[in-house]
Write a protein that holds these residues in place. Structure first.
Motif, mmCIF file in Angstrom:
data_model
loop_
_atom_site.group_PDB
_atom_site.id
_atom_site.type_symbol
_atom_site.label_atom_id
_atom_site.label_comp_id
_atom_site.label_asym_id
_atom_site.label_seq_id
_atom_site.Cartn_x
_atom_site.Cartn_y
_atom_site.Cartn_z
ATOM 1 N N LEU A 84 32.485 41.261 26.821
ATOM 2 C CA LEU A 84 31.986 40.768 25.536
ATOM 3 C C LEU A 84 32.230 39.272 25.369
ATOM 4 O O LEU A 84 31.294 38.495 25.135
ATOM 5 N N TRP A 85 33.481 38.870 25.480
ATOM 6 C CA TRP A 85 33.810 37.463 25.262
ATOM 7 C C TRP A 85 33.326 36.596 26.412
ATOM 8 O O TRP A 85 32.992 35.429 26.219
ATOM 9 N N VAL A 86 33.278 37.171 27.604
ATOM 10 C CA VAL A 86 32.788 36.407 28.760
ATOM 11 C C VAL A 86 31.318 36.050 28.577
ATOM 12 O O VAL A 86 30.916 34.893 28.783
ATOM 13 N N LEU A 87 30.514 37.019 28.147
ATOM 14 C CA LEU A 87 29.086 36.758 27.956
ATOM 15 C C LEU A 87 28.849 35.826 26.769
ATOM 16 O O LEU A 87 27.966 34.959 26.815
ATOM 17 N N GLY A 88 29.620 35.997 25.690
ATOM 18 C CA GLY A 88 29.492 35.090 24.556
ATOM 19 C C GLY A 88 29.825 33.661 24.930
ATOM 20 O O GLY A 88 29.110 32.716 24.572
ATOM 21 N N THR A 89 30.924 33.494 25.679
ATOM 22 C CA THR A 89 31.309 32.150 26.138
ATOM 23 C C THR A 89 30.270 31.578 27.087
ATOM 24 O O THR A 89 29.932 30.392 27.013
ATOM 25 N N GLY A 90 29.744 32.419 27.974
ATOM 26 C CA GLY A 90 28.723 31.948 28.913
ATOM 27 C C GLY A 90 27.482 31.447 28.204
ATOM 28 O O GLY A 90 26.904 30.425 28.580
ATOM 29 N N ALA A 91 27.071 32.158 27.146
ATOM 30 C CA ALA A 91 25.890 31.730 26.389
ATOM 31 C C ALA A 91 26.137 30.381 25.729
ATOM 32 O O ALA A 91 25.240 29.523 25.677
ATOM 33 N N VAL A 92 27.350 30.161 25.226
ATOM 34 C CA VAL A 92 27.688 28.869 24.612
ATOM 35 C C VAL A 92 27.603 27.748 25.643
ATOM 36 O O VAL A 92 27.025 26.678 25.378
ATOM 37 N N ILE A 93 28.167 27.977 26.823
ATOM 38 C CA ILE A 93 28.150 26.944 27.874
ATOM 39 C C ILE A 93 26.723 26.637 28.311
ATOM 40 O O ILE A 93 26.332 25.470 28.447
ATOM 41 N N PHE A 94 25.924 27.675 28.517
ATOM 42 C CA PHE A 94 24.541 27.455 28.946
ATOM 43 C C PHE A 94 23.734 26.745 27.863
ATOM 44 O O PHE A 94 22.923 25.864 28.157
ATOM 45 N N ALA A 95 23.948 27.110 26.597
ATOM 46 C CA ALA A 95 23.240 26.456 25.506
ATOM 47 C C ALA A 95 23.638 24.986 25.404
ATOM 48 O O ALA A 95 22.781 24.110 25.203
ATOM 49 N N ALA A 96 24.921 24.702 25.547
ATOM 50 C CA ALA A 96 25.381 23.312 25.500
ATOM 51 C C ALA A 96 24.792 22.507 26.648
ATOM 52 O O ALA A 96 24.426 21.331 26.481
ATOM 53 N N ALA A 97 24.676 23.108 27.824
ATOM 54 C CA ALA A 97 24.094 22.410 28.967
ATOM 55 C C ALA A 97 22.623 22.087 28.729
ATOM 56 O O ALA A 97 22.148 20.997 29.081
ATOM 57 N N VAL A 98 21.897 23.033 28.117
ATOM 58 C CA VAL A 98 20.486 22.797 27.811
ATOM 59 C C VAL A 98 20.332 21.635 26.830
ATOM 60 O O VAL A 98 19.482 20.750 26.997
ATOM 61 N N SER A 134 37.610 36.599 49.967
ATOM 62 C CA SER A 134 38.923 37.112 49.565
ATOM 63 C C SER A 134 38.867 38.549 49.045
ATOM 64 O O SER A 134 39.911 39.141 48.763
ATOM 65 N N GLY A 135 37.667 39.094 48.889
ATOM 66 C CA GLY A 135 37.531 40.458 48.420
ATOM 67 C C GLY A 135 37.693 40.626 46.922
ATOM 68 O O GLY A 135 37.987 41.730 46.455
ATOM 69 N N HIS A 136 37.481 39.562 46.147
ATOM 70 C CA HIS A 136 37.651 39.614 44.701
ATOM 71 C C HIS A 136 36.341 39.406 43.938
ATOM 72 O O HIS A 136 36.350 39.036 42.767
ATOM 73 N N LEU A 137 35.214 39.649 44.590
ATOM 74 C CA LEU A 137 33.922 39.433 43.932
ATOM 75 C C LEU A 137 33.546 40.683 43.140
ATOM 76 O O LEU A 137 32.638 41.438 43.490
ATOM 77 N N THR A 138 34.264 40.897 42.034
ATOM 78 C CA THR A 138 33.968 42.004 41.131
ATOM 79 C C THR A 138 32.855 41.595 40.169
ATOM 80 O O THR A 138 32.416 40.440 40.158
ATOM 81 N N LEU A 139 32.427 42.538 39.326
ATOM 82 C CA LEU A 139 31.369 42.245 38.370
ATOM 83 C C LEU A 139 31.790 41.135 37.409
ATOM 84 O O LEU A 139 31.036 40.185 37.176
ATOM 85 N N LYS A 140 32.995 41.226 36.856
ATOM 86 C CA LYS A 140 33.460 40.213 35.916
ATOM 87 C C LYS A 140 33.559 38.847 36.593
ATOM 88 O O LYS A 140 33.145 37.829 36.030
ATOM 89 N N ASN A 141 34.096 38.826 37.811
ATOM 90 C CA ASN A 141 34.208 37.550 38.530
ATOM 91 C C ASN A 141 32.840 37.003 38.912
ATOM 92 O O ASN A 141 32.641 35.783 38.961
ATOM 93 N N ILE A 147 29.387 30.940 35.020
ATOM 94 C CA ILE A 147 29.824 30.120 33.890
ATOM 95 C C ILE A 147 30.606 28.884 34.326
ATOM 96 O O ILE A 147 30.302 27.766 33.890
ATOM 97 N N LEU A 148 31.619 29.054 35.172
ATOM 98 C CA LEU A 148 32.468 27.924 35.552
ATOM 99 C C LEU A 148 31.691 26.778 36.202
ATOM 100 O O LEU A 148 31.899 25.603 35.853
ATOM 101 N N PRO A 149 30.778 27.046 37.157
ATOM 102 C CA PRO A 149 29.996 25.932 37.711
ATOM 103 C C PRO A 149 29.162 25.213 36.662
ATOM 104 O O PRO A 149 28.974 23.988 36.742
ATOM 105 N N GLN A 150 28.662 25.956 35.667
ATOM 106 C CA GLN A 150 27.891 25.307 34.610
ATOM 107 C C GLN A 150 28.774 24.413 33.748
ATOM 108 O O GLN A 150 28.320 23.385 33.234
#
Length: 380
Positions: A84-98, A134-141, A147-150
């Motif tokens: 929930l919070w990950v997607l909300g934060t991601g939308a904020v970052i993407f909107a700010a980038a636009v 490293s074997g840590h590519l889960t859905l959340k990651n 988000i982080l690269p953006q």
């Protein structure tokens, strides 16, 4: 990056990732796309307070839409509540980038925008590869790799803007608005058409997740990648058609470019039909054998998608962005209705609906170009 994601997440995880990505992009684009282009046009004389209001409205709107959509999917059992919070934060970052890109365009920072896109893409590739190894590519990651690269790209563009002076306004705001009202109307239709294009590509996973399930959506996501290759192939033709104010201007003059693009699209369809049956399992894993038929169907849709990408650009350049807006929004309606009606067929039905929608998007533009060419011959 897609093979790394599919081999780590599998079909169901890929479907959930496609849904998460779509929620972020759609939420960031609903308000952000129009505001970004408006800032690019009017940013040099808007009051600082007004610009700040635009930023706040877009960012809060993006967060609210993404969070509510994620909450609805989580309540229905389609996504994990931890997103929930990950997607909300991601939308904020993407909107700010636009929005930041719009302000950078206002200052003619074309090179900086190109560098920002490279920074985002390469950092995302390195982050995804590191998590995969490293074997840590889960859905959340995997969502975090969006988000982080953006964030890095946004920070780069923000710092780059500090060293570029904002152009001063030599006319009152009222005079500037009056002088630019006609191109702004074209811009508004272009923004609406662009938003229709964003929804046509990114709304599918949100609609399909509750209809066909995560696994079938994962297959469809691979088919969408195949269709996107046709847009990449059409981009040089679109750039050639759009380049320069002294180049092609009349609709009938673009026919040759459209013909050559259609030949390339046709060659791509034949290549896909002949090779997808072994390329998809080899690249994405044997679990994605079920994506072969949907991908072959969407290769036909990719033909229309790539050609529509070119034709819609021509419509904007020749001042007929209204036709483009009508075409893309009509295609969105066909896509949603078709996916609901054909959902019993899973990914195959979604691919058929997507192909029909891309064809619907293409038809108005082609009909307009054909009519202008015919009328020109008649006058000759």
């Amino acid at each position: 990056m897609a093979p790394l994601l599919t081999r780590s997440l599998g079909p169901s995880g890929q479907g959930d990732f496609a849904t998460s990505q779509s929620i972020i992009v759609v939420a960031a684009s609903i308000l952000g796309l129009g505001a970004s282009d408006s800032l690019a046009v009017y940013g040099n004389y808007w009051l600082r307070r007004f610009r700040l209001g635009v930023w706040v409205a877009v960012i809060l709107g993006a967060f609210a839409m993404a969070f509510c959509a994620a909450l609805a999917f989580a309540q229905a059992g389609f996504l994990h509540s931890e997103l929930l919070w990950v997607l909300g934060t991601g939308a904020v970052i993407f909107a700010a980038a636009v929005l930041q890109r719009g302000m950078a365009l206002n200052r003619n920072m074309i090179l900086a925008i190109s560098i920002e896109k490279w920074v985002t893409a390469l950092s995302r590739l390195m982050l995804t590869a590191g998590l995969f190894i490293s074997g840590h590519l889960t859905l959340k990651n995997a969502v975090v790799t969006l988000i982080l690269p953006q964030v890095l790209g946004l920070l780069y563009l923000s710092f780059a803007a500090v060293s570029v002076r904002r152009a001063g306004s030599f006319e009152p705001a009222r005079t500037m608005r009056r002088a630019t009202i006609r191109p702004l109307k074209t811009l508004n239709w272009a923004v609406i058409g662009g938003l229709g294009g964003v929804l046509l590509v990114n709304l599918d996973p949100i609609v399909l997740r509750p209809l066909i399930g995560a696994e079938q959506l994962g297959y469809y996501a691979i088919a969408l990648l195949v269709a996107e290759l046709f847009t990449v192939a059409a981009k040089p033709f679109r750039d050639a058609a759009m380049a320069g104010s002294n180049g092609l201007r009349k609709p009938a003059e673009f026919v040759t470019v459209v013909k050559w693009c259609s030949l390339v699209m046709t060659a791509g369809v034949l290549l896909c039909i002949g090779t997808l049956w072994f390329i998809i399992p080899w690249v994405f894993g044997q679990e994605f054998q079920g994506a072969v038929v949907p991908a072959a169907i969407l290769a036909l849709g990719g033909w229309a998608k790539g050609l529509g990408f070119l034709v819609n650009g021509i419509l904007v350049k020749t001042g007929h962005a209204r036709i483009r807006a009508f075409a893309t929004l009509t295609a969105v309606c066909f896509s949603v209705v078709g996916m609901v009606l054909l959902s019993p067929w899973g990914a195959v039905g979604a691919a058929v609906a997507g192909t029909v929608a891309y064809a619907v998007m293409l038809v108005p533009g082609l009909a307009f170009l054909r009519s202008t060419r015919t009328s020109r011959k008649g006058r000759a």
